[in-house]
Design an enzyme around this catalytic site. Structure first.
Site, PDB file in Angstrom:
ATOM      1  N   ASN A   1       0.788  -1.043  -0.184  1.00 32.21           N
ATOM      2  CA  ASN A   1       0.085   0.089   0.104  1.00 32.21           C
ATOM      3  C   ASN A   1       1.010   1.130  -0.175  1.00 32.21           C
ATOM      4  O   ASN A   1       1.732   1.069   0.176  1.00 32.21           O
ATOM      5  CB  ASN A   1      -0.865  -0.096   1.585  1.00 32.21           C
ATOM      6  CG  ASN A   1      -2.524  -0.830   1.631  1.00 32.21           C
ATOM      7  OD1 ASN A   1      -2.828  -1.331   0.383  1.00 32.21           O
ATOM      8  ND2 ASN A   1      -3.187  -0.503   2.021  1.00 32.21           N
TER       9      ASN A   1
ATOM     10  N   ASP B   1      -4.874  -5.076   2.008  1.00 34.30           N
ATOM     11  CA  ASP B   1      -5.799  -5.569   2.047  1.00 34.30           C
ATOM     12  C   ASP B   1      -5.739  -7.088   1.532  1.00 34.30           C
ATOM     13  O   ASP B   1      -6.435  -8.308   2.351  1.00 34.30           O
ATOM     14  CB  ASP B   1      -6.814  -4.718   1.311  1.00 34.30           C
ATOM     15  CG  ASP B   1      -7.372  -3.090   2.066  1.00 34.30           C
ATOM     16  OD1 ASP B   1      -7.121  -3.584   3.542  1.00 34.30           O
ATOM     17  OD2 ASP B   1      -7.338  -2.344   1.334  1.00 34.30           O
TER      18      ASP B   1
ATOM     19  N   LYS C   1      11.723 -16.910  -9.328  1.00 35.59           N
ATOM     20  CA  LYS C   1      11.135 -15.171  -9.554  1.00 35.59           C
ATOM     21  C   LYS C   1       9.798 -16.548 -11.045  1.00 35.59           C
ATOM     22  O   LYS C   1      10.434 -16.728 -11.709  1.00 35.59           O
ATOM     23  CB  LYS C   1      11.909 -14.663 -10.260  1.00 35.59           C
ATOM     24  CG  LYS C   1      11.471 -13.507 -10.969  1.00 35.59           C
ATOM     25  CD  LYS C   1      12.480 -12.990 -11.678  1.00 35.59           C
ATOM     26  CE  LYS C   1      11.756 -11.875 -12.546  1.00 35.59           C
ATOM     27  NZ  LYS C   1      12.927 -10.376 -13.549  1.00 35.59           N
TER      28      LYS C   1
ATOM     29  N   PHE D   1      -7.431   4.280  11.644  1.00 35.39           N
ATOM     30  CA  PHE D   1      -7.478   5.157  10.722  1.00 35.39           C
ATOM     31  C   PHE D   1      -8.258   5.035   9.703  1.00 35.39           C
ATOM     32  O   PHE D   1      -8.106   3.845   9.522  1.00 35.39           O
ATOM     33  CB  PHE D   1      -5.498   6.250   9.982  1.00 35.39           C
ATOM     34  CG  PHE D   1      -5.444   6.380  11.577  1.00 35.39           C
ATOM     35  CD1 PHE D   1      -4.866   6.011  12.293  1.00 35.39           C
ATOM     36  CD2 PHE D   1      -4.831   7.805  10.997  1.00 35.39           C
ATOM     37  CE1 PHE D   1      -4.245   6.499  12.955  1.00 35.39           C
ATOM     38  CE2 PHE D   1      -4.217   8.676  11.829  1.00 35.39           C
ATOM     39  CZ  PHE D   1      -4.014   7.969  12.886  1.00 35.39           C
TER      40      PHE D   1
ATOM     41  N   LYS E   1     -16.107   2.166  10.217  1.00 37.55           N
ATOM     42  CA  LYS E   1     -14.422   1.718  10.917  1.00 37.55           C
ATOM     43  C   LYS E   1     -15.004   1.604  12.288  1.00 37.55           C
ATOM     44  O   LYS E   1     -14.718   0.608  13.062  1.00 37.55           O
ATOM     45  CB  LYS E   1     -13.669   2.276  10.132  1.00 37.55           C
ATOM     46  CG  LYS E   1     -13.790   1.707   8.657  1.00 37.55           C
ATOM     47  CD  LYS E   1     -12.213   2.224   8.278  1.00 37.55           C
ATOM     48  CE  LYS E   1     -12.711   1.358   7.089  1.00 37.55           C
ATOM     49  NZ  LYS E   1     -11.708   2.296   5.588  1.00 37.55           N
TER      50      LYS E   1
ATOM     51  N   LYS F   1     -15.008  -2.128  13.863  1.00 38.77           N
ATOM     52  CA  LYS F   1     -13.102  -2.387  14.805  1.00 38.77           C
ATOM     53  C   LYS F   1     -12.903  -2.132  15.352  1.00 38.77           C
ATOM     54  O   LYS F   1     -11.762  -2.136  16.625  1.00 38.77           O
ATOM     55  CB  LYS F   1     -12.405  -1.215  13.788  1.00 38.77           C
ATOM     56  CG  LYS F   1     -12.578  -1.635  11.548  1.00 38.77           C
ATOM     57  CD  LYS F   1     -11.085  -0.964  11.372  1.00 38.77           C
ATOM     58  CE  LYS F   1     -11.044  -1.687   9.696  1.00 38.77           C
ATOM     59  NZ  LYS F   1      -9.417  -1.329   9.561  1.00 38.77           N
TER      60      LYS F   1
END
Ligand code: C5P
Length: 405
Positions: A216, A285, A295, A332, A346, A350
């Protein structure tokens, strides 16, 4: 996962600490460390007698600065007492002997420390330490009274067993009290002393293969600013950080992690003893269901990259919020649209006490030094003005304190 405690960004305030010749001089080393943890630069002046109790090398190693002793020791600076006096935002004498107290009370300037004290215009904080009879002697009481009238701040000596064998008043006050009194002169609060604050910060990195990963956008600046501010306000701080390009704040216990699973494990451990949990990390997420050990090949025919199976990461805030008990939990919500509506959801889902919500998008919040946010709790929504992440960190901690039982 790796843990460490490291050094920080440049402090803006300077305390000049005068150490005088007394058995408690060794405690000055703890004072130096505590002031540094609060983000303050410390320069030490020792009297000649103090060097018999503690080697100047100790303070030199702790402060990374020269330790000043004699008036004429620095050949590069013939008026050393004036430059030291001007550098001080606060002048602290700890421990301060009866002799130094008498000199300062009477304006005597016969060594570097007393001369610097006479030359400074900074606030002066004095923490005396001496034998009980010296402390109670009318001469000392008179000197203390004189200095108090002149606005000098005293951190009273404590009572107990003294090094000389006597029992009574004269022990150097607790380091925390001396540090609090000093920081108060710099406008730094110590309202988180004795509290454990756990913070998650930065992104997590979820490996696809040894080369590629999912992550992120996050600079980690907000979480690091909160950690720095909490340490300055006296908290024991655990900062659980994903990979970021930031220096660890002074006096903070660092736990470095890569993945959301590692961050959850570290957070679960730190949360056990935490009073406040602040979840500022931008946790990825999703993670690949399987991380390849080689690879993966691209290309039309034999692509191993197409159809990588993704699974959801654990929600760290939600997992720990569900078992918060008396702890204060702050989350947040960085949203591109319907900011308040999403933040409200949230807050409830949460089990947070507070959600810090902000709008994100082009040039907003990510990696910047300023932010404009709302605080949502179960009673109200408060819009805060645009402010630096350092000021926002203090506002988040003050808001958290409102919820601490
Ligand atoms: O659901 P969303 O990611 O928008 O929620 C943001 C809040 O939840 C932040 O406080 C973030 O640190 C926390 N979070 C978390 N673990 C996740 C996802 C988000 O702790 N897996």
């Amino acid at each position: 996962m790796t843990t460490s405690t490291q050094a920080s960004s440049a402090p803006t305030k300077t305390v000049v600490l005068g150490v005088t010749g007394c058995i408690a001089a060794y405690k000055s080393a703890e004072i130096v460390r505590a002031l540094q943890k609060a983000g303050v630069r410390v320069k030490v002046i020792m009297t000649e007698h103090a060097t018999h109790f503690v080697d100047p090398v100790t303070f030199r190693a702790l402060t990374h600065e020269k330790v000043a002793i004699g008036l004429f020791d620095d050949p590069t600076d013939p008026i050393h007492h004036i430059s030291l006096a001007q550098e001080a935002d606060v002048m602290l004498l700890a421990p301060c002997t009866a002799n130094m107290l008498a000199k300062v009370a009477n304006g005597i300037a016969d060594d570097l420390l007393s001369t610097t004290v006479l030359a400074t215009t900074a606030p002066i904080v004095v923490a005396p330490a001496m034998n009980v009879h010296m402390y109670e002697n009318p001469a000392t009481r008179y000197n203390i009274g004189k200095l108090q009238i002149r606005g000098v701040h005293f951190v009273e000596a404590g009572t107990g067993y003294l090094a000389c064998g006597d029992v009574g008043k004269g022990r150097l006050a607790d380091v925390e009290d001396i540090v609090s009194a000093t920081l108060a002169q710099l406008g730094i609060k110590r309202d988180l002393a004795g509290k454990h604050v756990m913070i998650t910060a930065g992104p997590t990195v979820e490996p696809i293969d040894p080369v590629r990963y999912i992550t992120n956008r996050s600079s980690g600046k907000t979480g690091y600013a909160i950690a720095r501010a909490a340490a300055a306000r006296g908290a024991d701080v655990t900062l659980i950080s994903g990979p970021v390009a930031l220096q660890a704040p002074e006096g903070v216990s660092m736990v470095y992690v890569q993945t959301a699973d590692e961050m959850l494990a570290a957070a679960e451990e730190a949360f056990e003893s935490a009073d406040i949990g602040i979840f500022a990390a931008a946790v990825a997420d999703m993670k690949p269901a399987h991380s390849a050990d080689h690879k993966l090949k691209k290309g039309a025919d034999d692509s191993e990259l197409s159809g990588i199976e993704l699974v959801e990461n654990p929600d760290i805030l939600e997992t720990l919020g569900a078992k918060k008990g008396d702890r204060v939990v702050v989350g947040f919500a960085a949203e591109t649209d319907n900011v308040l509506e999403n933040a409200q959801k949230k807050l409830i889902a949460k089990h947070a006490d507070v959600i810090v919500a902000n709008q994100v998008g082009e040039g907003m919040a990510f990696g910047t030094d300023d932010n404009e946010v709302w605080f949502l709790d179960h009673e109200e929504t408060e819009a805060l003005p645009l402010m630096s992440k350092a000021r926002l960190a203090d506002a988040i901690l003050s808001k958290s304190l409102d919820f601490l039982l």
